[in-house]
Design an enzyme around this catalytic site. Structure first.
Site, PDB file in Angstrom:
ATOM      1  N   GLY A   1      37.098  28.173  37.702  1.00  0.00           N
ATOM      2  CA  GLY A   1      36.228  29.122  37.030  1.00  0.00           C
ATOM      3  C   GLY A   1      36.573  30.556  37.362  1.00  0.00           C
ATOM      4  O   GLY A   1      36.620  31.427  36.476  1.00  0.00           O
ATOM      5  N   THR A   2      36.833  30.823  38.652  1.00  0.00           N
ATOM      6  CA  THR A   2      37.164  32.198  39.036  1.00  0.00           C
ATOM      7  C   THR A   2      38.525  32.614  38.480  1.00  0.00           C
ATOM      8  O   THR A   2      38.731  33.786  38.149  1.00  0.00           O
ATOM      9  CB  THR A   2      37.142  32.365  40.566  1.00  0.00           C
ATOM     10  OG1 THR A   2      37.881  31.297  41.181  1.00  0.00           O
ATOM     11  CG2 THR A   2      35.719  32.364  41.091  1.00  0.00           C
TER      12      THR A   2
ATOM     13  N   SER B   1      32.468  30.153  43.429  1.00  0.00           N
ATOM     14  CA  SER B   1      33.492  29.326  42.798  1.00  0.00           C
ATOM     15  C   SER B   1      32.896  28.717  41.540  1.00  0.00           C
ATOM     16  O   SER B   1      31.805  28.137  41.592  1.00  0.00           O
ATOM     17  CB  SER B   1      33.968  28.218  43.737  1.00  0.00           C
ATOM     18  OG  SER B   1      34.630  27.190  43.015  1.00  0.00           O
ATOM     19  N   GLY B   2      33.602  28.846  40.424  1.00  0.00           N
ATOM     20  CA  GLY B   2      33.096  28.279  39.175  1.00  0.00           C
ATOM     21  C   GLY B   2      33.049  26.767  39.186  1.00  0.00           C
ATOM     22  O   GLY B   2      32.027  26.156  38.859  1.00  0.00           O
ATOM     23  N   SER B   3      34.167  26.106  39.561  1.00  0.00           N
ATOM     24  CA  SER B   3      34.191  24.641  39.537  1.00  0.00           C
ATOM     25  C   SER B   3      33.194  24.065  40.532  1.00  0.00           C
ATOM     26  O   SER B   3      32.512  23.066  40.248  1.00  0.00           O
ATOM     27  CB  SER B   3      35.604  24.122  39.828  1.00  0.00           C
ATOM     28  OG  SER B   3      36.054  24.533  41.097  1.00  0.00           O
TER      29      SER B   3
END
Length: 344
Positions: free
Chosen positions: A259-260, A91-93
């Site tokens: 982010g994803t 996960s980006g965040s």
């Protein structure tokens, strides 16, 4: 209550999405890799995720990131991501928040200016770049997972909505990508509840009709995400911007664009021939928070053109707290939790 187990937390947010970083109170997990430890939590000890994302301790809109010792000696720390839908491998965040927590907690010493280090996610090693000014972490850039388009412009019949066109991207999880305007959305905050209901219906319809398999990972579970895409505007040479909203099944519209979700958009823009290596896309959420995705390069993987990318954003520390786990509380389910609690 003097002997009740205690879990240490650092609450953070990136783009409005709260990530609860578990910094202490959990015993060492079995597993030779962070991925194996994630699978142990998922299959044998789901109580931590449920405790921190359900009443009375939390809400489903949050995420949880458990810091664990890295199993790869190159990494400063490992982390396991937990969300309402389960255990995403990336996960980006959550990575932005975890990187900030690692710096703010002193696991990695802050260095004024630009610094780099590695974290170990369930998906593998992640390169982190941080910008520190006056001892403040002003931005973090992390690698997005290699992303690609699995399905382009398919159609599904959705009860109550009719036929809906969608594409499928993989960017750490499978994403249904839909044009917001085709469904009557301008992507304003007032639409949040209707966006969630619409996404729920679309995801349910797609899941009932088909499943998806990653070209190397195989079955990674049923479709968990949907991303509403606003129009793309070019704001400068090689720089684009788009309003966006990400849905997590079941029922959650993320505060950030994720982010994803941003990586999935880059994969689609590359597939359509709309961006070149070095170009960037700024995604803007319902709450006007922003992530920047940069397309670095593409490479062939079997039948797919896979996009390498980075995500840049900022995370803020909003609380440091101890959670007292009271197993006498009828709202607390301790059965799937006791085996991983450390000493209080």
């Amino acid at each position: 209550m003097t002997n009740a187990p205690v879990i240490q937390l650092m609450d953070t947010h990136a783009g409005g999405d709260v990530s609860r970083i578990v910094t202490g109170g959990i015993a060492p997990l079995p597993g030779a890799t962070v991925r194996a430890q994630m699978e142990y939590l998922r299959d044998q000890a789901d109580g931590l995720r449920r405790l921190l994302l359900e009443e009375p301790y939390g809400i489903p809109e949050m995420s949880v990131d458990l810091l664990v010792p890295a199993t790869d000696p190159q990494a400063a720390a490992g982390y396991i991501i937990m969300e309402v839908m389960g255990y995403p491998i990336y996960s980006g965040s959550n990575t932005l928040c975890t990187a900030t927590a690692v710096l703010e907690s002193g696991i990695v010493a802050k260095q004024e200016g630009h610094q780099t280090f590695l974290l170990e996610s369930p998906a593998g090693l992640v390169q982190i770049e941080a910008e520190v000014r006056d001892n403040v972490v002003e931005s973090v850039t992390c690698e997005g997972l290699p992303s690609y388009i699995d399905t382009y412009r398919a159609r599904v019949h959705v009860p109550g909505l009719g036929d809906v066109d969608y594409s499928i991207a993989y960017s750490g999880g499978f994403y249904a990508l839909v044009e917001a305007a085709e469904l009557g959305f301008a992507l304003n905050l007032t639409e949040e509840r209707r966006l969630a209901d619409t996404a729920h219906a679309i995801v349910e319809a797609i899941r009932a009709e088909r499943s998806f398999s990653h070209y190397s990972l195989g079955d990674v579970g049923p479709l968990p995400f949907l991303h509403f895409m606003g129009p793309v505007e070019q704001v400068a040479p090689g720089q684009y911007r788009s309003r966006s909203a990400t849905y997590v099944h079941p029922g959650v519209i993320c505060r950030s664009t994720t982010g994803t979700g941003t990586s999935a958009r880059l994969a689609l823009m590359h597939y359509e021939g709309r961006i070149q290596p070095g170009d960037q896309l700024e995604t803007v959420s319902l709450r006007q928070t922003r992530f920047i995705g940069r397309f670095t390069r593409a490479e062939p993987q079997g039948d797919y053109s896979v996009v390498k990318n980075t995500i840049t954003g900022r995370s803020y520390v909003i609380a440091r707290s101890d959670i007292v786990v009271n197993c006498e509380d009828p709202m607390v389910e301790c059965g799937a939790l006791l085996s991983i609690l450390g000493e209080s």
